[in-house]
Design a protein around this motif. Structure first.
Motif, PDB file in Angstrom:
ATOM      1  N   ASP A  47      45.035  46.607  22.035  1.00 29.32           N
ATOM      2  CA  ASP A  47      43.852  46.139  21.295  1.00 29.32           C
ATOM      3  C   ASP A  47      43.113  47.313  20.657  1.00 29.32           C
ATOM      4  O   ASP A  47      42.570  47.191  19.555  1.00 29.32           O
ATOM      5  N   ASP A  48      43.143  48.488  21.311  1.00 25.98           N
ATOM      6  CA  ASP A  48      42.610  49.698  20.661  1.00 25.98           C
ATOM      7  C   ASP A  48      43.379  49.942  19.355  1.00 25.98           C
ATOM      8  O   ASP A  48      42.795  50.320  18.333  1.00 25.98           O
ATOM      9  N   ASN A  77      43.295  53.114  29.905  1.00 24.13           N
ATOM     10  CA  ASN A  77      44.395  52.162  30.125  1.00 24.13           C
ATOM     11  C   ASN A  77      45.626  52.846  30.705  1.00 24.13           C
ATOM     12  O   ASN A  77      46.331  52.292  31.538  1.00 24.13           O
ATOM     13  N   HIS A  90      48.804  46.596  29.895  1.00 26.99           N
ATOM     14  CA  HIS A  90      49.277  47.199  28.633  1.00 26.99           C
ATOM     15  C   HIS A  90      50.694  47.742  28.708  1.00 26.99           C
ATOM     16  O   HIS A  90      51.212  48.214  27.690  1.00 26.99           O
ATOM     17  N   LEU A 117      35.995  52.783  22.735  1.00 22.22           N
ATOM     18  CA  LEU A 117      36.846  51.617  22.999  1.00 22.22           C
ATOM     19  C   LEU A 117      37.470  51.696  24.392  1.00 22.22           C
ATOM     20  O   LEU A 117      38.354  50.915  24.728  1.00 22.22           O
ATOM     21  N   ASN A 168      36.873  41.660  34.752  1.00 24.21           N
ATOM     22  CA  ASN A 168      38.316  41.458  34.576  1.00 24.21           C
ATOM     23  C   ASN A 168      39.155  42.404  35.435  1.00 24.21           C
ATOM     24  O   ASN A 168      40.302  42.108  35.721  1.00 24.21           O
ATOM     25  N   GLU A 193      33.944  44.831  34.328  1.00 24.02           N
ATOM     26  CA  GLU A 193      34.889  44.951  33.205  1.00 24.02           C
ATOM     27  C   GLU A 193      35.534  46.335  33.282  1.00 24.02           C
ATOM     28  O   GLU A 193      34.895  47.308  33.686  1.00 24.02           O
ATOM     29  N   PHE A 194      36.783  46.448  32.812  1.00 32.64           N
ATOM     30  CA  PHE A 194      37.583  47.656  32.999  1.00 32.64           C
ATOM     31  C   PHE A 194      36.904  48.940  32.490  1.00 32.64           C
ATOM     32  O   PHE A 194      36.803  49.927  33.231  1.00 32.64           O
ATOM     33  N   ASN A 195      36.475  48.975  31.236  1.00 34.59           N
ATOM     34  CA  ASN A 195      35.975  50.238  30.660  1.00 34.59           C
ATOM     35  C   ASN A 195      34.774  50.786  31.435  1.00 34.59           C
ATOM     36  O   ASN A 195      34.628  51.995  31.611  1.00 34.59           O
ATOM     37  N   HIS A 254      39.854  42.589  22.257  1.00 37.63           N
ATOM     38  CA  HIS A 254      38.567  43.176  22.651  1.00 37.63           C
ATOM     39  C   HIS A 254      38.074  44.221  21.644  1.00 37.63           C
ATOM     40  O   HIS A 254      37.012  44.079  21.032  1.00 37.63           O
ATOM     41  N   ASP A 255      38.825  45.310  21.550  1.00 41.49           N
ATOM     42  CA  ASP A 255      38.313  46.489  20.846  1.00 41.49           C
ATOM     43  C   ASP A 255      38.107  46.286  19.337  1.00 41.49           C
ATOM     44  O   ASP A 255      37.171  46.881  18.770  1.00 41.49           O
TER      45      ASP A 255
HETATM   46  C1  BDR Z   1      39.022  46.776  27.718  1.00 41.39           C
HETATM   47  O1  BDR Z   1      39.883  47.387  28.668  1.00 41.39           O
HETATM   48  C2  BDR Z   1      41.112  47.729  28.069  1.00 41.39           C
HETATM   49  O2  BDR Z   1      42.147  47.187  28.823  1.00 41.39           O
HETATM   50  C3  BDR Z   1      41.078  47.220  26.663  1.00 41.39           C
HETATM   51  O3  BDR Z   1      41.685  48.160  25.780  1.00 41.39           O
HETATM   52  C4  BDR Z   1      39.611  47.051  26.355  1.00 41.39           C
HETATM   53  O4  BDR Z   1      39.054  48.230  25.829  1.00 41.39           O
HETATM   54  C5  BDR Z   1      38.866  45.309  28.066  1.00 41.39           C
HETATM   55  O5  BDR Z   1      38.327  45.158  29.349  1.00 41.39           O
END
Ligand code: BDR
Ligand code: CA
Length: 315
Positions: free
Chosen positions: A17-18, A43, A86, A129, A164, A170-172, A245-246
């Protein structure tokens, strides 16, 4: 009235998605001038994210883009990666050749600092991102640059969708919550694309096929990346497709009218093992804490995919 393209630095951890976000930015020179791209560990580890960033720039036909490697680990924690989403390379899906374009010698954090010092005040927007490590490291190393940033438009966090990578985060933001806390407390104007909105930017079969039907290399890659990426979210959420997402970050710079949200207070949980990395977003205004972010909640998904297909088709 003609508008000058907005100058941005993309801070990224590709990630399929980036990749789509970077392609969208590089395909939109009338709206966006990409001053440079800084890779961060997220990631997948840094050696892969900087490589992937170069692959994407070459795919966009922009081997002259400046790509820098930034931090290889969060400020205070061990790196958590997302190969389960990913793939091992971060860009699993299509076959990809090694990039030929060079990696810049300068550290990504120093590039961010130098650029903000050299460009006129408040003319550079940061677009993270991935985990916020590079941005926070730059703010820690050179506090004078904080007031020079025009805006930070980032993908991260969640309120209604909660988490997530853990039930709460959330991951980031989860990967480097201390960095996120520094950014959210910096006083820089922030626009946040949380899961609440990105989970509405869903691919569908016709949307993916529209990329493939372009008959171009970037179109085919985007179709194959989203095909790969899709299976994970469909299994996990039972959703129709995969959330892009990004690309929401870049789309907001080009067409902010596609999005809606609220100016609210957002704090980052850094203490609790249970909820670490949670974005505590005061969506309902139940505290007196001052607003520090425009927290986006909704988008016009059809308009978003129209923009993406129109722009990617140019490459
Ligand atoms: C975010 O985490 C990554 O897996 C994606 O690239 C996005 O930036 C979503 O939670
Ligand atoms: Ca990312």
């Amino acid at each position: 009235m003609t508008r000058l393209p907005r100058k941005i630095i993309i801070d990224t951890d590709p990630g399929q998605d980036d990749a789509v976000a970077i392609l969208l930015a590089l395909a939109s020179p009338e709206d966006i001038e990409v001053l440079g791209l800084t890779a961060v560990a997220g990631n997948v580890p840094l050696a892969l994210t900087e490589r992937n960033t170069r692959i994407i720039c070459e795919l966009a036909g922009k081997p002259e883009a400046l790509v820098f490697a930034g931090c290889d680990a969060p400020l205070k924690r061990r790196l958590v990666t997302a190969e389960h989403v990913h793939g091992q390379t971060g860009l699993d899906g299509p076959q990809l050749a090694d990039p030929v374009m060079p990696l810049q010698a300068q550290h990504g954090v120093d590039f961010i600092i130098d650029t903000l010092r050299q460009q006129p005040e408040k003319t550079v927007t940061l677009c993270p991102l991935g985990p916020l490590t590079n941005i926070a490291a730059a703010f820690l190393k050179a506090p004078d640059i904080v007031d020079r940033v025009q805006e930070i438009v980032l993908m991260g966090g969640a309120y209604f969708e909660v988490g997530n990578i853990t039930p709460a985060a959330e991951f980031n933001i989860y990967v480097d919550p201390e960095a996120a806390e520094i950014v959210f407390r910096s006083g820089v104007p922030i626009v946040v694309m949380p899961l609440d909105v990105t989970h509405k930017a869903l691919t569908t079969r016709p949307r993916i096929e529209a990329f493939r039907a372009m008959g171009t290399e970037p179109g085919r890659m985007v179709a194959e990346w989203t095909d790969f990426f899709e299976r994970f979210d469909m299994q996990k959420y039972g959703s129709e497709g995969a959330p892009l997402h990004d690309p929401c970050v870049i789309a907001w710079l080009i067409r902010p009218e596609l999005f809606s949200g609220r100016h609210i207070n957002v704090e980052i949980e850094v203490q609790s093992d249970l909820t670490r990395g949670m974005t505590v977003a005061d969506w309902w205004g139940v505290t007196d804490r001052p607003a520090n972010a425009l927290f986006i909640g909704d988008l016009d998904a059809a308009g978003f995919f129209e923009l993406l297909t129109e722009r990617i088709a140019r490459l």
